[in-house]
Design a protein around this motif. Structure first.
Motif, PDB file in Angstrom:
ATOM      1  N   LYS A  42      -6.738 -34.884  -0.346  1.00  0.00           N
ATOM      2  CA  LYS A  42      -7.736 -34.393   0.593  1.00  0.00           C
ATOM      3  C   LYS A  42      -8.871 -33.639  -0.078  1.00  0.00           C
ATOM      4  N   GLY A  43      -8.918 -33.717  -1.394  1.00  0.00           N
ATOM      5  CA  GLY A  43     -10.122 -33.301  -2.087  1.00  0.00           C
ATOM      6  C   GLY A  43     -10.369 -31.820  -2.206  1.00  0.00           C
ATOM      7  N   GLN A  44      -9.385 -30.967  -1.943  1.00  0.00           N
ATOM      8  CA  GLN A  44      -9.604 -29.534  -2.077  1.00  0.00           C
ATOM      9  C   GLN A  44      -9.437 -29.114  -3.538  1.00  0.00           C
ATOM     10  N   THR A  45     -10.044 -27.992  -3.885  1.00  0.00           N
ATOM     11  CA  THR A  45      -9.973 -27.502  -5.254  1.00  0.00           C
ATOM     12  C   THR A  45      -8.634 -26.820  -5.509  1.00  0.00           C
ATOM     13  N   ILE A  46      -8.295 -26.683  -6.779  1.00  0.00           N
ATOM     14  CA  ILE A  46      -7.044 -26.025  -7.147  1.00  0.00           C
ATOM     15  C   ILE A  46      -7.066 -24.560  -6.750  1.00  0.00           C
ATOM     16  N   LEU A  47      -8.273 -23.938  -6.715  1.00  0.00           N
ATOM     17  CA  LEU A  47      -8.379 -22.541  -6.302  1.00  0.00           C
ATOM     18  C   LEU A  47      -7.991 -22.368  -4.845  1.00  0.00           C
ATOM     19  N   ILE A  48      -8.458 -23.269  -3.975  1.00  0.00           N
ATOM     20  CA  ILE A  48      -8.084 -23.214  -2.564  1.00  0.00           C
ATOM     21  C   ILE A  48      -6.585 -23.450  -2.406  1.00  0.00           C
ATOM     22  N   PHE A  49      -6.051 -24.376  -3.187  1.00  0.00           N
ATOM     23  CA  PHE A  49      -4.615 -24.679  -3.133  1.00  0.00           C
ATOM     24  C   PHE A  49      -3.793 -23.443  -3.484  1.00  0.00           C
ATOM     25  N   ILE A  50      -4.163 -22.756  -4.570  1.00  0.00           N
ATOM     26  CA  ILE A  50      -3.416 -21.560  -4.985  1.00  0.00           C
ATOM     27  C   ILE A  50      -3.592 -20.434  -3.973  1.00  0.00           C
ATOM     28  N   SER A  51      -4.807 -20.290  -3.441  1.00  0.00           N
ATOM     29  CA  SER A  51      -5.064 -19.227  -2.470  1.00  0.00           C
ATOM     30  C   SER A  51      -4.229 -19.419  -1.209  1.00  0.00           C
ATOM     31  N   MET A  52      -4.145 -20.657  -0.740  1.00  0.00           N
ATOM     32  CA  MET A  52      -3.382 -20.923   0.480  1.00  0.00           C
ATOM     33  C   MET A  52      -1.893 -20.707   0.274  1.00  0.00           C
ATOM     34  N   THR A  53      -1.356 -21.272  -0.812  1.00  0.00           N
ATOM     35  CA  THR A  53       0.084 -21.171  -1.035  1.00  0.00           C
ATOM     36  C   THR A  53       0.510 -19.750  -1.380  1.00  0.00           C
ATOM     37  N   SER A  54      -0.394 -18.948  -1.948  1.00  0.00           N
ATOM     38  CA  SER A  54      -0.050 -17.571  -2.287  1.00  0.00           C
ATOM     39  C   SER A  54       0.099 -16.688  -1.057  1.00  0.00           C
ATOM     40  N   LEU A  55      -0.466 -17.099   0.055  1.00  0.00           N
ATOM     41  CA  LEU A  55      -0.372 -16.296   1.269  1.00  0.00           C
ATOM     42  C   LEU A  55       1.032 -16.266   1.858  1.00  0.00           C
ATOM     43  N   VAL A  56       1.905 -17.163   1.418  1.00  0.00           N
ATOM     44  CA  VAL A  56       3.287 -17.147   1.909  1.00  0.00           C
ATOM     45  C   VAL A  56       4.175 -16.270   1.036  1.00  0.00           C
ATOM     46  N   LEU A  57       3.646 -15.729  -0.067  1.00  0.00           N
ATOM     47  CA  LEU A  57       4.468 -14.929  -0.971  1.00  0.00           C
ATOM     48  C   LEU A  57       5.059 -13.681  -0.305  1.00  0.00           C
ATOM     49  N   PRO A  58       4.304 -12.910   0.511  1.00  0.00           N
ATOM     50  CA  PRO A  58       4.934 -11.749   1.159  1.00  0.00           C
ATOM     51  C   PRO A  58       6.141 -12.120   2.006  1.00  0.00           C
ATOM     52  N   THR A  59       6.054 -13.234   2.729  1.00  0.00           N
ATOM     53  CA  THR A  59       7.182 -13.666   3.544  1.00  0.00           C
ATOM     54  C   THR A  59       8.357 -14.083   2.672  1.00  0.00           C
ATOM     55  N   LEU A  60       8.084 -14.770   1.570  1.00  0.00           N
ATOM     56  CA  LEU A  60       9.151 -15.195   0.671  1.00  0.00           C
ATOM     57  C   LEU A  60       9.852 -13.994   0.041  1.00  0.00           C
ATOM     58  N   VAL A  61       9.085 -13.034  -0.453  1.00  0.00           N
ATOM     59  CA  VAL A  61       9.675 -11.849  -1.079  1.00  0.00           C
ATOM     60  C   VAL A  61      10.508 -11.077  -0.068  1.00  0.00           C
ATOM     61  N   MET A  62      10.007 -10.939   1.154  1.00  0.00           N
ATOM     62  CA  MET A  62      10.726 -10.222   2.203  1.00  0.00           C
ATOM     63  C   MET A  62      12.068 -10.889   2.504  1.00  0.00           C
ATOM     64  N   THR A  63      12.121 -12.219   2.487  1.00  0.00           N
ATOM     65  CA  THR A  63      13.349 -12.952   2.789  1.00  0.00           C
ATOM     66  C   THR A  63      14.318 -12.930   1.619  1.00  0.00           C
ATOM     67  N   ILE A  64      13.795 -13.008   0.409  1.00  0.00           N
ATOM     68  CA  ILE A  64      14.639 -13.124  -0.781  1.00  0.00           C
ATOM     69  C   ILE A  64      15.159 -11.766  -1.242  1.00  0.00           C
ATOM     70  N   ALA A  65      14.455 -10.680  -0.948  1.00  0.00           N
ATOM     71  CA  ALA A  65      14.787  -9.352  -1.472  1.00  0.00           C
ATOM     72  C   ALA A  65      16.248  -8.944  -1.235  1.00  0.00           C
ATOM     73  N   PRO A  66      16.825  -9.103  -0.017  1.00  0.00           N
ATOM     74  CA  PRO A  66      18.225  -8.697   0.152  1.00  0.00           C
ATOM     75  C   PRO A  66      19.181  -9.430  -0.786  1.00  0.00           C
ATOM     76  N   PHE A  67      18.946 -10.716  -1.009  1.00  0.00           N
ATOM     77  CA  PHE A  67      19.827 -11.474  -1.893  1.00  0.00           C
ATOM     78  C   PHE A  67      19.600 -11.077  -3.351  1.00  0.00           C
ATOM     79  N   ALA A  68      18.373 -10.679  -3.680  1.00  0.00           N
ATOM     80  CA  ALA A  68      18.117 -10.160  -5.023  1.00  0.00           C
ATOM     81  C   ALA A  68      18.837  -8.829  -5.230  1.00  0.00           C
ATOM     82  N   VAL A  69      18.878  -7.988  -4.198  1.00  0.00           N
ATOM     83  CA  VAL A  69      19.645  -6.735  -4.267  1.00  0.00           C
ATOM     84  C   VAL A  69      21.121  -7.037  -4.465  1.00  0.00           C
TER      85      VAL A  69
END
Length: 414
Positions: A42-69
């Motif tokens: 779909k012709g988007q730049t790698i910067l847009i790709f990284i910016s979009m996928t990075s927005l899910v990181l807070p949710t991922l860290v929040m879900t993974i943190a208990p298992f990391a503990v």
């Protein structure tokens, strides 16, 4: 903290940071690969790709943190026991709090971090992601669709333009929308243009028609998608017509703001507006989401205290410490699954809301009481013995299979 407490905390904190980083990176990569078509197809730049996928990181860290503990506490306490450090601490008549305090502090730090992510960072990031996706779809129509080429920007959504003017006006636009199997809509216009307003991004069309075609129904009353009903085609001519490009994001287009409850801010859930379409249409989901944001971080402390209750005490190798670790993992996993179940149940009834808070709070209090009192509950030891017997039986069966002689092949006489 005392020197020994700082030593235990640093070991546990290091293990926690390493675990949460590695697990988050793995899960993020698997999620990011699913959106790789934004760059490749779909012709988007790698910067847009990284910016979009990075927005899910807070949710991922929040879900993974208990298992990391869970992993960090289990590894730290198991290593302390294996290196006889717990034996030395116990021989000095130090109270159980010396070992438990750094673990509880780690759980509290993870809880505070999870609370910030759950209440503020994750909703903000998901809301930004929703707007980002809408903008990407708009950019796709405005910049990626080529002249004279049928471009499919989404399954069932096809664009075609005859010519693109320098001022952004598209001539001879054709838009086919077959996403709904019950109807096929075709938009055509002489002129079209992408317009951005405070209300959203729109595709404005002039001098065109809308053709809507229904599918025929079978004798049983079901729709036959392969059999279009040409007699039911409705044609509407218009001088000016606009389509909200936000509906290309996959959200129900009957919701003006196109936000899901998890994408709303915590303040919007606590003080909802009377005309908020998201909360009025999904009150149960909004209620469950709000209370889950407060209870979800508590499981960091639940995992820390429950694992400490099983592993903070000195155990000999005969007691098979691995069985204690396995029982602790099974127990905390069961508690987390029960928490997910209560969150889902809260969508149906508000009666489940108090239990969403009671489950983690009671688990924390029980874990702290066990480790601080220095008791080894009979039920806990019985669970470990059952796990040991179960492991012994499995090992015995595997050993018998290995020792079982293979039948000899018959010797054929000439």
């Amino acid at each position: 903290m005392k020197l020994i407490e700082r030593y235990i905390f640093m070991r546990a904190a290091t293990a926690f940071l390493m675990t949460v980083t590695v697990l988050t990176a793995i899960v993020w990569l698997t999620q990011a690969l699913r959106d790789m078509d934004l760059v490749t197809a779909k012709g988007q730049t790698i910067l847009i790709f990284i910016s979009m996928t990075s927005l899910v990181l807070p949710t991922l860290v929040m879900t993974i943190a208990p298992f990391a503990v869970l992993i960090a506490v289990a590894v730290t306490l198991n290593n302390l026991n294996a290196d006889s450090e717990l034996v030395v601490i116990n021989a000095t008549s130090a109270p159980p709090w010396v070992v438990v305090k750094p673990i509880v502090i780690l759980g509290m730090v993870a809880t505070l971090m999870g609370g910030y992510l759950s209440l503020y960072a994750a909703p903000e990031a998901l809301g930004s992601l929703r707007g980002f996706i809408t903008q990407v779809r708009a950019d796709l129509v405005a910049n990626i669709v080529k002249e004279g080429i049928f471009s499919e920007i989404e399954d069932g959504m096809t664009f075609h333009i005859q010519k693109r003017e320098p001022n952004g006006i598209m001539r001879g636009l054709f838009l086919s929308d077959e996403r709904d199997p019950q109807k096929h809509i075709v938009y055509s216009s002489e002129f079209a243009q992408i317009i951005e307003t405070n209300a959203g991004t729109f595709l404005s069309m002039e001098n065109g028609t809308i053709q809507q075609q229904q599918t025929k129904a079978t004798k049983s009353g079901e729709l036959d998608e392969t059999n279009p009903d040409f007699a039911s085609v409705n044609i509407i001519s218009f001088d000016s017509y606009a389509i909200d490009l936000s509906k290309f994001t996959g959200v129900d287009d009957s919701q003006p703001k196109f936000f899901k409850p998890r994408e709303l801010t915590t303040d919007a859930l606590l003080n909802p507006a009377k005309d908020d379409p998201t909360i009025s249409r999904q009150p149960g989901v909004a209620r469950s989401e709000l209370h889950d944001r407060f209870t979800n971080p508590l499981y960091n402390l639940v995992f820390a205290t429950i694992v400490a209750a099983f592993l903070a005490q000195v155990r000999t190798t005969r007691e098979r410490r691995g069985s204690a670790i396995l029982v602790a993992i099974v127990l905390v996993s069961g508690l987390r699954l029960a928490g997910f179940g209560l969150t889902s149940l809260a969508i149906q009834t508000p009666v489940a809301v108090p239990f969403m808070y009671a489950l983690p709070i009671l688990s924390i209090l029980l874990g702290l009481w066990i480790v601080l009192s220095g008791r080894r509950l009979t039920a806990m030891d019985n669970l470990i013995r059952i796990m040991e017997l179960f492991n012994d039986r499995i090992l015995h069966m595997v050993g018998k299979l290995r020792r079982k002689p293979k039948p000899k092949a018959p010797i054929l006489e000439p």
